[in-house]
Design an enzyme around this catalytic site. Structure first.
Site, PDB file in Angstrom:
ATOM      1  N   GLY A  74     -14.690   9.792 -27.297  1.00 57.92           N
ATOM      2  CA  GLY A  74     -15.387   9.714 -26.022  1.00 57.92           C
ATOM      3  C   GLY A  74     -16.847   9.389 -26.253  1.00 57.92           C
ATOM      4  O   GLY A  74     -17.247   8.936 -27.337  1.00 57.92           O
ATOM      5  N   ALA A  99     -14.346   9.414 -16.237  1.00 59.35           N
ATOM      6  CA  ALA A  99     -15.504   9.919 -15.492  1.00 59.35           C
ATOM      7  C   ALA A  99     -15.912   8.930 -14.412  1.00 59.35           C
ATOM      8  O   ALA A  99     -16.113   7.754 -14.680  1.00 59.35           O
ATOM      9  CB  ALA A  99     -16.673  10.173 -16.450  1.00 59.35           C
ATOM     10  N   GLY A 114     -18.316   9.819 -11.391  1.00 58.85           N
ATOM     11  CA  GLY A 114     -19.607   9.973 -10.735  1.00 58.85           C
ATOM     12  C   GLY A 114     -20.784   9.355 -11.454  1.00 58.85           C
ATOM     13  O   GLY A 114     -21.475   8.496 -10.911  1.00 58.85           O
ATOM     14  N   GLU A 130     -25.407  14.291  -6.229  1.00 60.36           N
ATOM     15  CA  GLU A 130     -24.171  15.062  -6.234  1.00 60.36           C
ATOM     16  C   GLU A 130     -24.472  16.524  -5.965  1.00 60.36           C
ATOM     17  O   GLU A 130     -25.643  16.930  -5.901  1.00 60.36           O
ATOM     18  CB  GLU A 130     -23.432  14.882  -7.567  1.00 60.36           C
ATOM     19  CG  GLU A 130     -22.968  13.455  -7.815  1.00 60.36           C
ATOM     20  CD  GLU A 130     -22.267  13.260  -9.138  1.00 60.36           C
ATOM     21  OE1 GLU A 130     -21.628  12.209  -9.297  1.00 60.36           O
ATOM     22  OE2 GLU A 130     -22.342  14.145 -10.002  1.00 60.36           O
ATOM     23  N   ASP A 169      -8.015  20.860 -28.807  1.00 64.97           N
ATOM     24  CA  ASP A 169      -7.794  20.773 -30.252  1.00 64.97           C
ATOM     25  C   ASP A 169      -9.024  21.188 -31.065  1.00 64.97           C
ATOM     26  O   ASP A 169      -8.925  21.938 -32.034  1.00 64.97           O
ATOM     27  CB  ASP A 169      -7.399  19.338 -30.639  1.00 64.97           C
ATOM     28  CG  ASP A 169      -6.128  18.875 -29.947  1.00 64.97           C
ATOM     29  OD1 ASP A 169      -5.292  19.731 -29.619  1.00 64.97           O
ATOM     30  OD2 ASP A 169      -5.983  17.665 -29.726  1.00 64.97           O
ATOM     31  N   HIS A 212     -12.528  21.442 -10.679  1.00 65.48           N
ATOM     32  CA  HIS A 212     -13.130  20.450  -9.791  1.00 65.48           C
ATOM     33  C   HIS A 212     -12.588  20.678  -8.386  1.00 65.48           C
ATOM     34  O   HIS A 212     -11.376  20.805  -8.195  1.00 65.48           O
ATOM     35  CB  HIS A 212     -12.801  19.031 -10.264  1.00 65.48           C
ATOM     36  CG  HIS A 212     -13.694  18.003  -9.661  1.00 65.48           C
ATOM     37  ND1 HIS A 212     -13.590  17.611  -8.348  1.00 65.48           N
ATOM     38  CD2 HIS A 212     -14.740  17.299 -10.184  1.00 65.48           C
ATOM     39  CE1 HIS A 212     -14.521  16.710  -8.086  1.00 65.48           C
ATOM     40  NE2 HIS A 212     -15.228  16.510  -9.176  1.00 65.48           N
ATOM     41  N   ARG A 264     -20.189  23.377  -7.779  1.00 63.93           N
ATOM     42  CA  ARG A 264     -18.736  23.251  -7.816  1.00 63.93           C
ATOM     43  C   ARG A 264     -17.996  24.584  -7.768  1.00 63.93           C
ATOM     44  O   ARG A 264     -16.924  24.670  -7.174  1.00 63.93           O
ATOM     45  CB  ARG A 264     -18.327  22.477  -9.078  1.00 63.93           C
ATOM     46  CG  ARG A 264     -18.657  21.000  -9.013  1.00 63.93           C
ATOM     47  CD  ARG A 264     -18.264  20.305 -10.294  1.00 63.93           C
ATOM     48  NE  ARG A 264     -18.509  18.868 -10.185  1.00 63.93           N
ATOM     49  CZ  ARG A 264     -18.332  18.012 -11.187  1.00 63.93           C
ATOM     50  NH1 ARG A 264     -17.902  18.454 -12.361  1.00 63.93           N
ATOM     51  NH2 ARG A 264     -18.576  16.726 -11.024  1.00 63.93           N
ATOM     52  N   HIS A 293     -10.854  21.296 -14.658  1.00 63.06           N
ATOM     53  CA  HIS A 293     -11.635  20.077 -14.888  1.00 63.06           C
ATOM     54  C   HIS A 293     -12.454  20.117 -16.166  1.00 63.06           C
ATOM     55  O   HIS A 293     -12.333  19.233 -17.007  1.00 63.06           O
ATOM     56  CB  HIS A 293     -12.551  19.848 -13.687  1.00 63.06           C
ATOM     57  CG  HIS A 293     -13.422  18.635 -13.794  1.00 63.06           C
ATOM     58  ND1 HIS A 293     -12.917  17.379 -14.065  1.00 63.06           N
ATOM     59  CD2 HIS A 293     -14.766  18.481 -13.660  1.00 63.06           C
ATOM     60  CE1 HIS A 293     -13.912  16.495 -14.091  1.00 63.06           C
ATOM     61  NE2 HIS A 293     -15.036  17.138 -13.858  1.00 63.06           N
ATOM     62  N   ARG A 308     -21.176  24.208 -14.923  1.00 65.92           N
ATOM     63  CA  ARG A 308     -21.847  22.933 -15.208  1.00 65.92           C
ATOM     64  C   ARG A 308     -22.319  22.254 -13.939  1.00 65.92           C
ATOM     65  O   ARG A 308     -21.564  22.097 -12.981  1.00 65.92           O
ATOM     66  CB  ARG A 308     -20.890  21.998 -15.963  1.00 65.92           C
ATOM     67  CG  ARG A 308     -21.462  20.604 -16.193  1.00 65.92           C
ATOM     68  CD  ARG A 308     -20.521  19.760 -17.009  1.00 65.92           C
ATOM     69  NE  ARG A 308     -19.301  19.419 -16.300  1.00 65.92           N
ATOM     70  CZ  ARG A 308     -19.150  18.339 -15.534  1.00 65.92           C
ATOM     71  NH1 ARG A 308     -20.165  17.511 -15.338  1.00 65.92           N
ATOM     72  NH2 ARG A 308     -17.992  18.086 -14.961  1.00 65.92           N
TER      73      ARG A 308
END
Length: 547
Positions: A13, A45, A47, A113, A217, A238, A284, A345, A380
């Site tokens: 990622g 992702a 946003g 956001e 993992d 989420h 959130r 999420h 977060r």
């Protein structure tokens, strides 16, 4: 088989790819991923990435929003470090070819956001992660020092303590044992530095918007090797994933609410004003609990996200991918609200790391969602995750490069993987059954709202399943499914253990037994020591032995 490199990176990622590119000019890089290179959470992702790019905004404002969203558990020094590093790290992405959306004046089209005081989200329409992944993958594939190993899954880390090698008084990471899924053989990867960038653990829960690879993992193999984990009780749900039997929890971006969408019950009532002054732009954790409460109180299967008051042109321009996906399921967001429910999420906890991403195991780094850096605290802030990944990838790369000349290659005494008397399994149904039971157990007992009774019930069942898996693990040859099952069970137990330790409600951890915050006793991280590691205590930590 043995593969030796200067740097071993597990995960592809934003964090893993950025780290690989930052170190590759100075050494060889083995880049390991358990599926194709672009099958990542970053790819999904929508946003964007948060940073201060507006003259109306400031680092202090971004820091305040982060700390408030994190329920004051974020580490202020780490918050300041990440936020002040944001513009430089994002410029590196731009230099690698990431094209963020611009407005008619060719300025970056910043959006807002939930939890943010200002517009500070850089995005590429509603496919930001896809654009970042595209640019970084292209850069990685061009670099001659990076060798990619797709369809390889890490089994366990190799450490000096594990093989009985004296490396001063500290435990050093020397690489990892990795299963090649193509040949079903375990390969020894040796490296001076190992970076875990394996992402999160959403698949620990029955319903998640994470990709199938998110099985925790990195947290599991790091903890088994002796790395400490922190704040595992803070799993972010989420608030808005698409409610449809075939959608597989498709995420509806936070940016939809950021651009004015309103959450409504089936009867049309806009309920968020009853829960928070910011209404639909609340953090959130608050929005997810509000939705959960409304669904339970009224017996509804979902709530509805309504942006129909915006023009057709506006919706299609700002959310082309979400619009197209919803249409594919027969939902036209231009003229009807989107049915949504919460889903697992983002893991705010993970392997405890320092300001350079290093764990308590020397030369083992954790970057991205796999790490607990102190940035997110108990919850977060939206779009801070990609920011954290790129900033800590840069910082981890810098400290590794500064040590490169003084760090020897791993010794030749590292033993090859030994399968012993293990045989092929003829009972794969056991793996499938335990996988399903763990995820249902976590969803039912360790979800958005918890209690000591539910948590203890979950722990009892997880311990029993873990004993079954450990017996199965040593008796049969490894498969990717067995490795992932072992890992999600380990992570599930760590989440429950952490949740049982926090006797208060804070951020993403809400328990009906202790519904209020308790700053006097719990304004600190929840830390579980790595397997077979000595207990260490500090002002900001709760540390427990492994029971």
């Amino acid at each position: 088989m043995k593969i030796v490199s200067d740097f071993l990176v597990i995960g592809t990622g934003i964090a893993g790819l950025t780290y690989a590119l930052k170190v590759a000019d100075r050494g060889t890089v083995a880049l390991v991923t358990k599926r194709d290179i672009d099958v990542t959470a970053t790819q999904l992702a929508q946003g964007g990435i948060a940073s201060v790019f507006s003259t109306e905004d400031s680092f202090a404002d971004h820091a305040r929003d982060t700390i408030v969203a994190g329920s004051y558990l974020s580490h202020p020094d780490i918050v300041d470090l990440v936020i002040s590093s944001g513009p430089k790290s994002i410029q590196a992405l731009i230099d690698w070819g990431v094209n963020f959306s611009r407005n008619d004046n060719q300025q970056y089209d910043l959006t807002r956001e939930g939890g943010h005081s200002f517009r500070r989200i850089l995005h590429a329409k509603d496919s930001t992660g896809r654009e970042i992944e595209r640019a970084l993958v292209e850069a990685v594939m061009r670099h001659p020092n990076i060798i990619l190993y797709q369809h390889h899954i890490a089994v366990d880390l190799i450490t000096s303590a594990k093989i009985g090698l004296a490396c001063s008084t500290k435990n050093h990471c020397l690489g990892a044992y990795v299963l090649d899924k193509n040949s079903n053989t375990v390969i020894t990867f040796e490296a001076r530095f190992t970076a875990l960038a394996t992402g999160g653990a959403g698949k620990v829960y029955l319903y998640t918007c994470n990709p199938d690879i998110a099985t925790g993992d990195g947290v599991a193999i790091g903890w088994r090797a002796g790395a400490h984990v922190a704040n595992m009780e803070f799993m972010q749900f989420h608030p808005t994933t698409l409610y449809h039997p075939h959608a597989k929890s498709f995420l509806i971006s936070e940016a939809v609410r950021g651009e004015g969408a309103i959450l409504r019950r089936a009867d049309g009532y806009a309920f968020m004003a009853d829960y928070h002054p910011l209404k639909d732009l609340a953090p959130r954790d608050i929005v997810a609990r509000a939705i959960d409460n409304e669904m339970k109180k009224h017996g509804d299967d979902c709530v509805f996200l309504d942006i129909t008051h915006k023009s057709t042109e506006y919706i299609i321009d700002h959310f082309p991918m979400i619009h197209e996906t919803c249409l594919g399921y027969g939902i036209d967001m231009k003229v009807e609200p989107i049915p949504v429910v919460p889903a697992a999420h983002y893991l705010c906890g993970g392997l405890q790391s320092d300001a350079h991403g290093e764990t308590n195991i020397t030369n083992l780094f954790a970057i991205g969602e796999v790490a607990c850096t102190g940035l997110h605290g108990a919850n977060r802030l939206a779009s801070n995750s990609l920011l954290e990944g790129v900033v800590f990838a840069d910082r981890a790369a810098a400290i590794c490069l500064s040590r490169l000349e003084q760090t020897p290659t791993p010794p030749a005494v590292i033993p090859a993987w030994d399968s012993g008397d293990a045989t092929d399994s003829d009972e794969e149904v056991i793996v499938a059954h335990n996988w399903d039971e763990i995820r249902r157990c976590m969803w039912n007992y360790v979800g958005i709202v918890r209690s000591d009774k539910r948590l203890q019930r979950a722990m009892n069942r997880i311990k029993l399943i873990q004993r079954e898996i450990n017996e199965y693990y040593w008796n049969f040859l490894l498969t990717s499914d067995l490795i992932e099952l072992r890992n999600i069970t380990t992570v599930a137990r760590l989440i429950v253990q952490s949740a049982l330790m926090r006797k208060e409600s804070r951020g993403l951890h809400y328990t009906i037994d202790y519904p209020e915050k308790d700053d006097e006793r719990f304004l600190h991280d929840t830390v579980i020591r790595g397997l077979n590691q000595p207990i260490k205590e500090s002002r900001r930590q709760i540390v427990t032995a492994n029971k």
